[in-house]
Design an enzyme around this catalytic site. Structure first.
Site, PDB file in Angstrom:
ATOM      1  N   ARG A 181      50.523  48.908  39.306  1.00  0.00           N
ATOM      2  CA  ARG A 181      49.409  47.968  39.401  1.00  0.00           C
ATOM      3  C   ARG A 181      49.058  47.680  40.856  1.00  0.00           C
ATOM      4  O   ARG A 181      49.299  46.609  41.399  1.00  0.00           O
ATOM      5  CB  ARG A 181      49.732  46.722  38.609  1.00  0.00           C
ATOM      6  CG  ARG A 181      49.736  47.079  37.141  1.00  0.00           C
ATOM      7  CD  ARG A 181      49.721  45.927  36.264  1.00  0.00           C
ATOM      8  NE  ARG A 181      48.591  45.979  35.359  1.00  0.00           N
ATOM      9  CZ  ARG A 181      48.379  45.097  34.414  1.00  0.00           C
ATOM     10  NH1 ARG A 181      49.195  44.095  34.259  1.00  0.00           N
ATOM     11  NH2 ARG A 181      47.343  45.226  33.613  1.00  0.00           N
ATOM     12  N   GLN A 237      43.244  50.048  40.107  1.00  0.00           N
ATOM     13  CA  GLN A 237      42.487  49.119  39.264  1.00  0.00           C
ATOM     14  C   GLN A 237      41.453  49.794  38.370  1.00  0.00           C
ATOM     15  O   GLN A 237      41.279  49.411  37.221  1.00  0.00           O
ATOM     16  CB  GLN A 237      41.807  48.056  40.132  1.00  0.00           C
ATOM     17  CG  GLN A 237      42.755  46.903  40.398  1.00  0.00           C
ATOM     18  CD  GLN A 237      42.175  45.850  41.319  1.00  0.00           C
ATOM     19  OE1 GLN A 237      41.044  45.981  41.781  1.00  0.00           O
ATOM     20  NE2 GLN A 237      42.941  44.827  41.602  1.00  0.00           N
ATOM     21  N   ASP A 253      43.158  51.243  35.194  1.00  0.00           N
ATOM     22  CA  ASP A 253      44.137  50.394  34.520  1.00  0.00           C
ATOM     23  C   ASP A 253      43.693  50.067  33.088  1.00  0.00           C
ATOM     24  O   ASP A 253      42.896  49.148  32.857  1.00  0.00           O
ATOM     25  CB  ASP A 253      44.303  49.122  35.357  1.00  0.00           C
ATOM     26  CG  ASP A 253      45.497  48.311  34.930  1.00  0.00           C
ATOM     27  OD1 ASP A 253      45.787  48.259  33.722  1.00  0.00           O
ATOM     28  OD2 ASP A 253      46.154  47.724  35.797  1.00  0.00           O
ATOM     29  N   SER A 268      44.412  46.488  31.782  1.00  0.00           N
ATOM     30  CA  SER A 268      43.445  45.475  32.207  1.00  0.00           C
ATOM     31  C   SER A 268      42.153  45.573  31.417  1.00  0.00           C
ATOM     32  O   SER A 268      41.637  44.560  30.940  1.00  0.00           O
ATOM     33  CB  SER A 268      43.104  45.636  33.688  1.00  0.00           C
ATOM     34  OG  SER A 268      44.200  45.301  34.467  1.00  0.00           O
ATOM     35  N   TYR A 289      53.575  40.412  38.162  1.00  0.00           N
ATOM     36  CA  TYR A 289      53.926  40.042  36.798  1.00  0.00           C
ATOM     37  C   TYR A 289      54.785  38.783  36.783  1.00  0.00           C
ATOM     38  O   TYR A 289      55.366  38.393  37.798  1.00  0.00           O
ATOM     39  CB  TYR A 289      54.729  41.170  36.139  1.00  0.00           C
ATOM     40  CG  TYR A 289      53.892  42.306  35.648  1.00  0.00           C
ATOM     41  CD1 TYR A 289      52.953  42.117  34.641  1.00  0.00           C
ATOM     42  CD2 TYR A 289      54.059  43.578  36.170  1.00  0.00           C
ATOM     43  CE1 TYR A 289      52.203  43.177  34.179  1.00  0.00           C
ATOM     44  CE2 TYR A 289      53.314  44.637  35.705  1.00  0.00           C
ATOM     45  CZ  TYR A 289      52.387  44.438  34.706  1.00  0.00           C
ATOM     46  OH  TYR A 289      51.648  45.483  34.243  1.00  0.00           O
TER      47      TYR A 289
END
Ligand code: NAD
Length: 378
Positions: free
Chosen positions: A121, A126, A129, A132, A227
């Site tokens: 991550r 991004q 992902d 997400s 996280y």
């Protein structure tokens, strides 16, 4: 010319790994694209649309048997893997940490498996992902589900027939799904509160128009890569009390709290549910990993003491068009990392390629997977 195949998802899954617009991009990048007939039907993408973009429609067996790269959302089944040609690449959400049988089958057949949810991550990742993009869909849909179950309005109303107070929504876990849930609930006019153990999200929560509920003493670790980490018993006790106090005043609770690789923390107890307002709704997005509510049943909606608890684990499948569109864009961005000039080019020096790759040349590549399987003596 390398062949990229798109296969139909299992029964009950409406998404598809790549819509025709992505097939079109792959064709323009000099790949042959094979699509299983009907693969996009539940996501409102017809065979004709794929054909119009230059893809060839055929049987599942042919797609599996001749493709150099197979694209799927859910893990390939054992039957599907057995039909792949040795040396092929398969991209999917394999969930390898919970699914070692599939990992061993990939090794056995010499398939290069890329498990898209294990991508590191980082900022560069991004656009690739899938966790997400799909969490964004889930957060949005969770609020709509709650609104349609709730026996009252979300928004405040001043009408000739009297005034209506806005719904109170509590969001537990302000990660990707939680932040999207805040936006959607605010757009519907609710008063929103949110809680997360990561204090880093406080400003983001506030900037979206929600109140951040704080419990002092949370453990936050920079090394956890953004996280959440396991909390102390003392913190958990304080947190339980605070959540209880806010939950009993809420009309809707959306829970999204997860800790990677572990069972989801229980944040809403039986006792709290018993004291909630009649007609209140809980949507538990952590249902598949045990649930944040003690009474959640995975993939079921239960009604306890006039409180509805919705444990639907696959909300992205209920918004199949846009969920597929976002998934396909993630896949295309990832493919650009491993394809050069119409050819497959795997660069394991690249942390995104290495982190996402679970098996290659009959070896396990992802470091965490290696450690987990070794700790299981496998
Ligand atoms: P997730 O689905 O693992 O968890 C959801 C949220 O629950 C997290 O915000 C977590 O802190 C929270 N949570 C866990 N235990 C909790 C508890 N006991 N009580 C309350 N909340 C609890 O996480 P996610 O939404 O996938 O992502 C989390 C974070 O990762 C993001 O907010 C972001 O900082 C980072 N991220 C980075 C990238 C990237 O750079 N490529 C992409 C996505 C996410």
């Amino acid at each position: 010319m390398a062949i990229i195949g798109i296969v139909k998802e299992p029964e009950g899954e409406n998404r598809v790994a790549a819509l025709p617009e992505i097939a079109s991009q792959l064709v323009k990048m000099n790949f042959e694209v094979l699509v299983e007939k009907g693969a996009g039907a539940n996501a409102f993408a017809s065979d004709d649309e794929y054909s119009a973009q230059g893809a060839k429609l055929t049987s599942k067996d042919e797609v599996l048997g001749v493709s150099d790269i197979i694209l799927k959302i859910n893990s390939l089944t054992k039957g599907e893997i057995s039909k792949l040609k040795p040396g092929a690449i398969a991209l999917a959400i394999f969930q390898p940490f919970f699914n070692s049988d599939v990992v061993y089958q990939l090794l056995d057949k010499n398939i290069t498996g890329f498990s898209l949810e294990t991508i590191p991550r980082t900022t560069r990742a991004q656009t690739m992902d899938v966790l997400s993009s799909q969490a964004t869909v889930a957060g949005y849909k969770a609020v709509l589900l709650a609104a349609s179950h709730l026996p009252k309005f979300f928004q405040m109303l001043m009408t000739a027939a009297g005034s209506i107070t806005p719904a109170k929504v509590l969001i537990l876990g302000a990660g990707v799904a939680g932040l999207q849930a805040i936006v959607t609930a605010r757009n519907l006019g609710a008063v929103v509160e949110a809680f997360d153990t990561r204090s880093a999200v406080k400003e983001e929560v506030q900037s979206l128009g929600a109140k951040f509920v704080e419990v002092e003493g949370a453990k936050d670790e920079a090394s956890a890569g953004g996280y959440a980490v396991e909390q102390t018993d003392e913190f958990k006790q304080k947190q339980r009390q605070m959540i209880h106090d806010h939950a009993v005043k809420s009309n809707v609770i959306i829970t999204t709290a997860q800790i990677p690789g572990r069972k989801a923390p229980v944040l809403i107890t039986k006792e709290t549910v018993n004291e909630m307002k009649p007609g209140a709704v809980i949507v538990d997005l952590a249902a598949s990993t045990g649930g944040n509510c003690e009474l959640t049943k995975n993939n079921e909606t239960v009604n306890i003491n006039a409180v509805s608890i919705i444990g639907n684990s696959n909300l992205p499948s209920t918004v199949p068009f846009d969920a597929s569109k976002m998934f396909g864009k993630n896949v295309l961005n990832f493919l650009k990392l491993i394809l050069k000039d119409g050819k497959i080019d795997l660069n394991f020096e690249d942390d995104l390629v290495k982190g996402t790759c679970i098996t290659h040349n009959k070896e396990i590549i992802n470091q965490k997977l290696k450690e987990i399987l070794a700790s299981q003596g496998k």
